[in-house]
Design an enzyme around this catalytic site. Structure first.
Site, mmCIF file in Angstrom:
data_model
loop_
_atom_site.group_PDB
_atom_site.id
_atom_site.type_symbol
_atom_site.label_atom_id
_atom_site.label_comp_id
_atom_site.label_asym_id
_atom_site.label_seq_id
_atom_site.Cartn_x
_atom_site.Cartn_y
_atom_site.Cartn_z
ATOM 1 N N THR A 174 -1.077 7.520 -0.881
ATOM 2 C CA THR A 174 -2.319 7.436 -1.669
ATOM 3 C C THR A 174 -3.188 6.253 -1.243
ATOM 4 O OG1 THR A 174 -1.289 5.987 -3.297
ATOM 5 C CG2 THR A 174 -1.100 8.364 -3.680
ATOM 6 N N ASP B 132 1.048 -7.506 10.998
ATOM 7 C CA ASP B 132 1.847 -7.385 12.221
ATOM 8 C C ASP B 132 1.403 -8.383 13.268
ATOM 9 O OD1 ASP B 132 3.551 -5.426 11.330
ATOM 10 O OD2 ASP B 132 2.368 -3.764 12.142
ATOM 11 N N ASP C 216 -3.437 -4.171 12.704
ATOM 12 C CA ASP C 216 -2.720 -4.540 11.475
ATOM 13 C C ASP C 216 -2.576 -6.061 11.430
ATOM 14 O OD1 ASP C 216 -0.331 -3.080 9.467
ATOM 15 O OD2 ASP C 216 -0.392 -5.251 9.765
ATOM 16 N N ARG D 26 0.849 -1.191 0.000
ATOM 17 C CA ARG D 26 0.000 0.000 0.000
ATOM 18 C C ARG D 26 0.877 1.231 0.000
ATOM 19 N NH1 ARG D 26 -4.852 0.822 4.149
ATOM 20 N NH2 ARG D 26 -3.356 0.152 5.691
HETATM 21 N N1 URA Z 1 -4.973 -3.687 6.937
HETATM 22 C C1 URA Z 1 -4.917 -4.172 8.192
HETATM 23 O O1 URA Z 1 -4.080 -5.005 8.495
HETATM 24 N N2 URA Z 1 -5.803 -3.722 9.094
HETATM 25 C C2 URA Z 1 -6.755 -2.824 8.797
HETATM 26 O O2 URA Z 1 -7.550 -2.453 9.666
HETATM 27 C C3 URA Z 1 -6.795 -2.318 7.481
HETATM 28 C C4 URA Z 1 -5.896 -2.787 6.563
#
Ligand code: URA
Length: 212
Positions: free
Chosen positions: A111, A206, A203, A107
């Site tokens: 943007t 993570d 995340d 990502r």
């Molecule tokens: N990616 C993630 O890991 N968590 C989110 O909340 C959004 C995108």
């Protein structure tokens, strides 16, 4: 949303229970990963509900009979790197014959758009049913980019599977790919200003790999 767009919310009690445990902020990395494996198995059960089967003659200890078998080799799991990897092991437990293709996207932090850095699929993709995996359908940018790229190699069918979806992400996804069904364990409230799902689980990458 397009009239043909399909969303399957997998609200089986076992899935919902495990998802709730995963959302908790103090869940350990190993606990999170174990729950994700278990949910992956249960999701595979729903994702493959209409998988074609073939008749086969077998012999029980008592007599010959006809049974039905699936051709797991026709399925290709396509995790979007890296968080999508977290769903692969559980799904392979129940569909061991599935092949695995990979799509690498990151990502862009400014943007939030998806940029491709890796793409590798098994042979005979035109004969395979693809299940694209990403735990979080957030903005939908990665999911849209992954499915657009996958469509270019023409698998027999495509489904998208995630743990959590944001309404904004689903709307975006289905505005571009109305014919691709989404299988999700929950539809959450919204995205925050950083593109994270609320209430969400943080995340996913993570939490799976213990990188934070
Ligand atoms: N990616 C993630 O890991 N968590 C989110 O909340 C959004 C995108």
């Amino acid at each position: 949303m397009s009239p043909t767009a399909t969303v399957h919310v997998l609200n089986h009690p076992l899935i919902q229970h495990k998802l709730t445990l995963m959302r908790e902020k103090d869940r350990s990395t190993s606990g999170f990963r174990r729950l994700l494996n278990e949910i992956g198995m249960l999701m595979a059960y729903e994702l493959t509900r209409d998988m074609p089967t073939q008749p086969i003659e077998i012999e029980t200890p008592l007599e010959k009979t006809m049974g039905r078998v699936i051709d797991g080799k026709k399925t290709v799991l396509v995790p979007i790197l890296r968080a999508g990897l977290g769903l692969v092991e559980g799904m392979l437990e129940v569909v061991p014959g599935a092949r695995v293709g990979h799509i690498g996207l990151y990502r862009d932090p400014k943007t939030l758009a998806a940029v491709e850095y890796y793409f590798k699929m098994p042979d005979h993709i035109d004969e395979r049913d693809a299940i694209v995996l990403d735990p979080m359908l957030a903005t939908g940018h990665s999911a849209v980019a992954a499915v657009t790229r996958l469509k270019a190699v023409r698998p027999r069918s495509i489904r998208f599977a995630c743990l959590l979806a944001a309404p904004e992400g689903m709307a975006h996804f289905h505005s571009v790919h109305p014919g691709v069904p989404v299988f999700t364990c929950a539809v959450d409230r919204c995205l925050n200003d950083h593109g994270y799902i609320l209430p969400g689980l943080g995340d996913a990458g993570d939490r799976i790999f213990g990188t934070k």
